[in-house]
Design an enzyme around this catalytic site. Sequence first.
Site, mmCIF file in Angstrom:
data_model
loop_
_atom_site.group_PDB
_atom_site.id
_atom_site.type_symbol
_atom_site.label_atom_id
_atom_site.label_comp_id
_atom_site.label_asym_id
_atom_site.label_seq_id
_atom_site.Cartn_x
_atom_site.Cartn_y
_atom_site.Cartn_z
ATOM 1 C CE1 TYR A 45 -4.331 1.252 0.382
ATOM 2 C CE2 TYR A 45 -3.288 2.856 1.817
ATOM 3 C CZ TYR A 45 -4.376 2.447 1.070
ATOM 4 O OH TYR A 45 -5.494 3.229 1.013
ATOM 5 C CG ASN A 103 -15.583 1.250 3.638
ATOM 6 O OD1 ASN A 103 -14.664 1.306 2.826
ATOM 7 N ND2 ASN A 103 -15.607 0.354 4.596
ATOM 8 C CB VAL A 150 -17.319 0.834 -0.869
ATOM 9 C CG1 VAL A 150 -17.638 1.842 -1.964
ATOM 10 C CG2 VAL A 150 -16.141 1.329 -0.036
ATOM 11 C CG ASN A 160 -23.771 -17.656 -8.421
ATOM 12 O OD1 ASN A 160 -24.568 -17.515 -7.488
ATOM 13 N ND2 ASN A 160 -24.111 -18.193 -9.568
ATOM 14 N NE ARG A 161 -22.068 -14.366 -2.515
ATOM 15 C CZ ARG A 161 -21.091 -13.589 -2.028
ATOM 16 N NH1 ARG A 161 -20.844 -13.576 -0.748
ATOM 17 N NH2 ARG A 161 -20.379 -12.832 -2.820
ATOM 18 C CG MET A 198 -11.796 -6.647 -3.854
ATOM 19 S SD MET A 198 -13.235 -6.912 -2.780
ATOM 20 C CE MET A 198 -14.440 -7.548 -3.930
ATOM 21 C CE LYS A 233 -15.487 -2.366 6.514
ATOM 22 N NZ LYS A 233 -14.290 -2.231 5.645
#
Lengths: 399, 399
Positions: free
Chosen positions: A85, A177, A206, A227-228, A301, A393
Amino acid sequence: MLSVSSVRFSGNARGAIHHTKFRLFSTSIPAARRAIIFTSNGPASQSVRVISCPDLGKPARGHVNIRYLLSPINPSDINVIEGVYPAKPTPRTNLTARGPGSKEEPCFVVGNEGLAEVTETGEGVSTLVPGDRVVMVKPQAGTWSTNESVLENEIIKIPSSGGKTISDVQGATMTVNPPTAFNMLNQFVKLQPGEWVIQNGANSAVGQAVIQIAHERGLKTINFVRNRPDFSSLEDQLKGLGATCVLPLESLSDRSLRARIKDLTHNANIRLALNCVSGPTTAGLVGLLGRDAHLVSYGAMSKQPMSIPTGAFIFKGLTAHGFMQNIWYQRNGLERRQELMQELVGLMVTGKLKEPIHSILTISESLNDDKATSLIRDVLHELTEGDGRVGMKMLLKFS
Amino acid sequence: MLSVSSVRFSGNARGAIHHTKFRLFSTSIPAARRAIIFTSNGPASQSVRVISCPDLGKPARGHVNIRYLLSPINPSDINVIEGVYPAKPTPRTNLTARGPGSKEEPCFVVGNEGLAEVTETGEGVSTLVPGDRVVMVKPQAGTWSTNESVLENEIIKIPSSGGKTISDVQGATMTVNPPTAFNMLNQFVKLQPGEWVIQNGANSAVGQAVIQIAHERGLKTINFVRNRPDFSSLEDQLKGLGATCVLPLESLSDRSLRARIKDLTHNANIRLALNCVSGPTTAGLVGLLGRDAHLVSYGAMSKQPMSIPTGAFIFKGLTAHGFMQNIWYQRNGLERRQELMQELVGLMVTGKLKEPIHSILTISESLNDDKATSLIRDVLHELTEGDGRVGMKMLLKFS
């Protein structure tokens, strides 16, 4: 043996973390001041440790002593520990007399964001009094700790709105966020009520804020999430926040999607896409955009570069931007920051911007440093090594 | 047997086309009006043909008859024939009584850009007289032909500057490439003299114009071109136009390049990159940019999507845009168009913006339609099937 309550989880999330995993033993006497630190970059779950330090003294002139009430574990905190970062905390040499945090072994205290309470003010401090609830102005202040002495202008008091105050979770998560969502929806294109916004990673903190702020502004949202098995439960949850439509991220590579979206939106010219995934599905997201649209990225991500057909820029007038709330803070003065906070607090106290789905990890003072270190390392391991679908979170609380 | 002069090449390029290849035979009597057309999309070298048509009559009210003097073969013309370009010419049904170009078999006349001369004006035409040299306002007007009748506002007279006029090659190529270069250097970021611009495809006609206009403005340029056996000759050529530095495109994947560029630029914050290549090397180009920079794309010669690390947008404030001169024309009025032309003509007549490296293919009236068709197909084959390193602008001239 300690009861599980010494390693307590609480929150509004539907149990994706296995609480009993963290039953731990402890016999040591706790210190009054503790911090989660690292001395060199590496995998988060191997690099952090908890240290105890001598008490803070009286605040120096212009300084304020604060006690952290609640601090989130943000993805960027993990990136800071990993060293990937751009921002880095200031090295600390005065936490301890020897060992990590001393002159001989400087360390970094983790944590960019958090809610704190003023406990004592030094001479010359005029804007704050003990009991004030504050958030951090200084980035990478080291919020994963129990308490700290800071300059008056390194913190800012949380306003109330219509006599109402926000919750601890809202306060602890309000500086990164929600303003990211708010600014991305406002800064790049002036959307009119009835217009559409598309986003991926819509179940991120976010993403949840985007759904709610867009809904409040009369904007419609198309939300992509991976998807899940419990997709429809997540869909219901996001629709409960005001999402117009929730679709699997995987459908972005489906050729029939464009026709489906044209149908859904009555052929609307979609002008704003928000991206925190990147990688090959970005092209699918861009393919849904109309003329002169804006793609705003705030994360990656997928850990893959953004891949976009050049024609989207040349023929359709696409503009691609990035957004980072810390850069916004650097470039906008205190007054604009206060206006933004007031706006967000207004949304929060009226129920238009809810607490993110979260879980709170309480690190009890009855755990010694080694046990507390194991605990936080286990949680970071779960957050970094899992498939990222924890979907909530995580926040830290010292007790 | 015709002499080679009936299939004549001329120009300022150093012979990358093999002229003798196009010796052809012909015995037919030429028509007064000819056009290069296609009836359906497909590979350019298989889809176009040359047709002959009856003479234009007198111009109708508000119309102007023009004779095309010189028309470039632009990459976008090939894309139009292939059907992969968003713009499409108007179908023609009145060129011939039967066959292609008739009501029974509509056709499209190729060509977006070109230099023409007014031959006759219709009633009510007030701004043009015979002999005026004009360029096209109407896109995809069909410039690959001998003559045409157009509305007065579909063409625009080329201005002079300080009593001087530009050459035929400059006129024929002035509406797309030089304004693209000019606008990309001006529209996205206000660069100060001494600042740096980086570009790939630097030997393209746009790239050559970028080098010259940047040089005139006191900007420095780092120019990437694909490696080739005669690299140093191309390097000399581009430096002759004002390039500060010419490097192989392949060096963009070389990790040592950044240090080299930092050294060369004395650690300058490079704020503008121009891209007509796309694909994986775009990331290398972006890696050379500093904070708050702009990447402007106007082509994708690699035929691969643009691939950029998301962090460039989020952490370094990169903004990515596209540019297309035809869209600029659509959105800017006649007055701004005239100002832009005047500015470019001023650069041209003072030698600051030279003719692009080019070769002119003359299609003699002594070639019948079949032979002329073979000729243009061969040239298009060479342009589309080669490795793209022909490195010159090809122009068409009917004689």
